[in-house]
Design an enzyme around this catalytic site. Structure first.
Site, mmCIF file in Angstrom:
data_model
loop_
_atom_site.group_PDB
_atom_site.id
_atom_site.type_symbol
_atom_site.label_atom_id
_atom_site.label_comp_id
_atom_site.label_asym_id
_atom_site.label_seq_id
_atom_site.Cartn_x
_atom_site.Cartn_y
_atom_site.Cartn_z
ATOM 1 N N SER A 1 0.801 -1.230 0.000
ATOM 2 C CA SER A 1 0.000 0.000 0.000
ATOM 3 C C SER A 1 0.828 1.271 0.000
ATOM 4 O O SER A 1 0.308 2.351 -0.251
ATOM 5 C CB SER A 1 -0.885 0.019 1.234
ATOM 6 N N GLY A 2 2.113 1.149 0.324
ATOM 7 C CA GLY A 2 2.926 2.349 0.450
ATOM 8 C C GLY A 2 3.002 2.878 1.873
ATOM 9 O O GLY A 2 3.796 3.775 2.154
ATOM 10 N N GLY A 3 2.187 2.338 2.768
ATOM 11 C CA GLY A 3 2.207 2.813 4.151
ATOM 12 C C GLY A 3 3.593 2.698 4.766
ATOM 13 O O GLY A 3 4.107 3.663 5.354
ATOM 14 N N PHE A 4 4.201 1.560 4.574
ATOM 15 C CA PHE A 4 5.532 1.363 5.159
ATOM 16 C C PHE A 4 6.531 2.375 4.619
ATOM 17 O O PHE A 4 7.287 2.988 5.370
ATOM 18 C CB PHE A 4 6.018 -0.071 4.896
ATOM 19 N N ASP B 1 -1.907 1.910 5.602
ATOM 20 C CA ASP B 1 -1.743 1.716 7.043
ATOM 21 C C ASP B 1 -0.625 2.601 7.580
ATOM 22 O O ASP B 1 0.131 3.194 6.817
ATOM 23 C CB ASP B 1 -1.416 0.245 7.357
ATOM 24 N N GLN C 1 -1.974 -3.891 12.828
ATOM 25 C CA GLN C 1 -0.818 -3.224 13.426
ATOM 26 C C GLN C 1 -0.902 -3.415 14.943
ATOM 27 O O GLN C 1 -1.351 -4.451 15.388
ATOM 28 C CB GLN C 1 -0.795 -1.735 13.024
ATOM 29 N N GLY D 1 4.240 -4.063 10.473
ATOM 30 C CA GLY D 1 4.918 -3.426 11.591
ATOM 31 C C GLY D 1 5.731 -4.349 12.475
ATOM 32 O O GLY D 1 6.043 -3.991 13.610
ATOM 33 N N ASP E 1 6.886 -11.765 1.893
ATOM 34 C CA ASP E 1 7.744 -11.105 0.919
ATOM 35 C C ASP E 1 8.954 -10.610 1.677
ATOM 36 O O ASP E 1 8.858 -10.320 2.880
ATOM 37 C CB ASP E 1 7.060 -9.889 0.277
ATOM 38 N N CYS F 1 20.979 -27.586 -4.321
ATOM 39 C CA CYS F 1 20.069 -26.629 -4.966
ATOM 40 C C CYS F 1 19.869 -26.978 -6.434
ATOM 41 O O CYS F 1 20.800 -27.399 -7.127
ATOM 42 C CB CYS F 1 20.624 -25.218 -4.824
ATOM 43 N N HIS G 1 19.730 -17.718 -7.298
ATOM 44 C CA HIS G 1 19.940 -18.763 -6.290
ATOM 45 C C HIS G 1 19.226 -18.440 -4.973
ATOM 46 O O HIS G 1 18.502 -19.273 -4.424
ATOM 47 C CB HIS G 1 21.432 -18.959 -6.025
#
Lengths: 369, 369
Positions: free
Chosen positions: B90-93, B143, B185, B212, B262, B300, B331
């Site tokens: 959302s861009g809040g962070f 947020d 939050q 948060g 993420d 791997c 990797h």
């Protein structure tokens, strides 16, 4: 003989060079992988561009990570994961052009590493030993180019040293499967250029580099000196114009009998968002592309043009995303590889003259000098 | 309902989230493509990693190249050439963590662009409009996170504002096919964290971000607050732990009922030659790898490990070649995507407990708080 001359038309030649890692159809453009990496691209991507051979650099790899180390790791092909042909430049150009104290004598050149200032010595013998360790398919002899505008006297000294070094390179133990190319020099003097082609053309090299051109001299002089030398060099062996060039240079040099090219231009300009297109060079940072939904070049078959818009590429450059550099490199390289392939296919068909005229129009080339 | 809960074991959940651009098998790790590019990788490479969804950022894309521009170019999927699912943060962070003068009121936040200093206003309504223009599959509400160690009073104010903004985001016109996730939050206070999960959990969101956390507080506190909230959030909707984390964090958070992740960690550390392996993190710049012919991680299956040695990767980093960044990113991302997939496959088989113990040993994780 490793080289088959398949067709000639005008001054241009179509051929096939057999190497330990496959055939190179000539004329051929070689992407540059100076430090064992074609900048930003994987070996698979380089292959997809249509490249059969790439160039790596003796000077850079000898200093880092070291040729003996690469040999212990299985050689350059294995090290970088490339199973096509590799031509290694001799390092002569770097030794004499990079900004580091260089002392040259008949024995070789002493210089300071651009990485750590350590003293390094390159001789014809050591340069061939490095290329043996790298395991390249085509090794270039150690040479001494001179920069524009070198006086004829200085050019003669460097040329004679280059000839003597070339003989020492040939005297070094041959590496099975490795071709050896001499390098003609001669500065910017017609007589010296003729002499160099005559002297080296008599040596049993597998091919010849034309070195020391496109270093700032006028284009008309570049082409004239080039024509002088290709007229003298043996017809049955490939000629490689070192470090050239632009789309226009490629077309003009093919018309003058050149078979191989390398140039950092397509990847170097890609880093700045500069794109080769059939309509001329464009810079993606230009605001006019901000909502351009079209591909970089409408006629291009590269991955980038098939998948992404100019607007997206511009965004990547403005945002500093390295995917931009990568996608632009793919396009610029593919454009040159394909351009050379298109000319190649015309050679011997009788249609080359018309194709050249059309390419000269398309690329807005200067008229022939 | 867009979410199917397929199995539960211990506190962990296995599920399937249906989006307009395909199914996301959960738990899932989302590679981060902040500026519409997963750094250095093409969409095909992201897909080959096994990723079904990636994250892009409302804040960054709104400022450059602009959400309306992306809409005119056909939306974010088309713009960046990715046909899988996209979640937009959302861009809040960013608004509250980047170093730019931010003024927050109940209406929204006013701040200066980190690009050109221009004044920008984000409100719950404008942030949803941006995400509508981008055309993401999952939109996050606007947020206000607080940084560690925020006092409870400050955290309460921000939390209540976040709740009020969440309601306004829900009130905005729904975009067909776009899922909307609330964000809980509550700072670093147990009561506030519980309250936030209770309040937002009653709203008809399609899923919930846990925001948060992992902002500098002790790990034991992170996990405790996380457990409190997942115990309250509705069982039938997915939970996404935002911006976390390390391999250990992923495993521990899955055990606490988290379904989506993420984190920029795998690509950010890759840039410096830092590599995730099952034996711990290694840095390729370390001299010990200079002639290491083995892969980054013996177990791997990624492209990099199948094709290149540690010695070659080290060389690329020492030589400043961006192919190194690219291969290391492939990797590191593949390792996290695969780790999460391996845990996912165990959930509901009765074998999760043992798998978790073995993963805790393998990754040298701290004992459970």
């Amino acid at each position: 003989m490793s080289f088959e001359l398949l067709a000639e038309e005008g001054g241009a030649r179509r051929g096939r060079l057999h190497t330990a890692h496959g055939v190179i159809d000539t004329p051929a453009f070689m992407p540059v992988g100076t430090q064992a990496s074609v900048k930003a691209l994987t070996p698979e991507e380089v292959r997809e561009l249509g490249a059969q051979v790439l160039l790596a650099n003796t000077y850079h790899l000898a200093l880092r990570p070291g040729a003996e180390r690469i040999a212990r790791l299985g050689g350059l092909h294995r090290f970088m994961g490339w199973d096509g042909a590799i031509l290694t430049d001799s390092g002569g150009f770097q030794v004499f052009s990079l900004d580091h104290l260089v002392k040259v004598g008949d024995q070789g050149a002493t210089f300071r590493s651009h990485l750590d200032g350590s003293e390094q010595v390159f001789t014809p013998e050591s340069v061939m030993a490095i290329q043996r360790d790298l395991g390249s398919d085509i090794a270039m002899v150690f040479d001494q180019p001179v920069s524009w505008p070198a006086p004829a006297e200085m050019a003669r000294t460097a040329m004679e040293r280059t000839h003597s070094w070339a003989a020492r390179c040939l005297a070094a133990e041959a590496v099975p499967g490795q071709l050896r190319f001499g390098i003609v020099q001669g500065g910017f003097d017609e007589d010296l250029r003729r002499e160099s082609a005559e002297v080296l053309g008599q040596q049993p090299f597998d091919g010849f580099g034309v070195g020391g051109l496109s270093l700032g001299e006028p284009k008309s002089l570049t082409y004239r000196l080039l024509s002088l030398q290709t007229a003298i060099l043996p017809r049955d062996r490939p000629r490689y114009l070192m470090g050239v060039g632009t789309p226009g240079d490629l077309v003009e040099a093919i018309a003058r009998g050149i078979d191989m090219f390398d140039c950092v231009l397509p990847t170097r300009i890609a880093r700045n968002g500069s794109i080769l297109t059939r309509g001329g060079r464009i810079n993606l940072r230009n605001r006019q592309f901000i909502e351009d939904a079209g591909p970089l070049d409408g006629g291009c078959d590269c991955y980038t043009c098939q998948r992404f818009s100019r607007a997206y590429l511009r965004h990547l450059f403005m945002a500093g995303e390295i995917l931009g550099h990568r996608l632009a490199s793919i396009h610029n390289l593919r454009l040159l590889v394909r351009l050379v392939a298109e000319v190649r296919e015309k050679i011997g068909t009788g249609g080359l003259g018309q194709a050249m005229t059309s390419l000269r129009d398309e690329w807005a080339l200067a008229p022939l000098p």
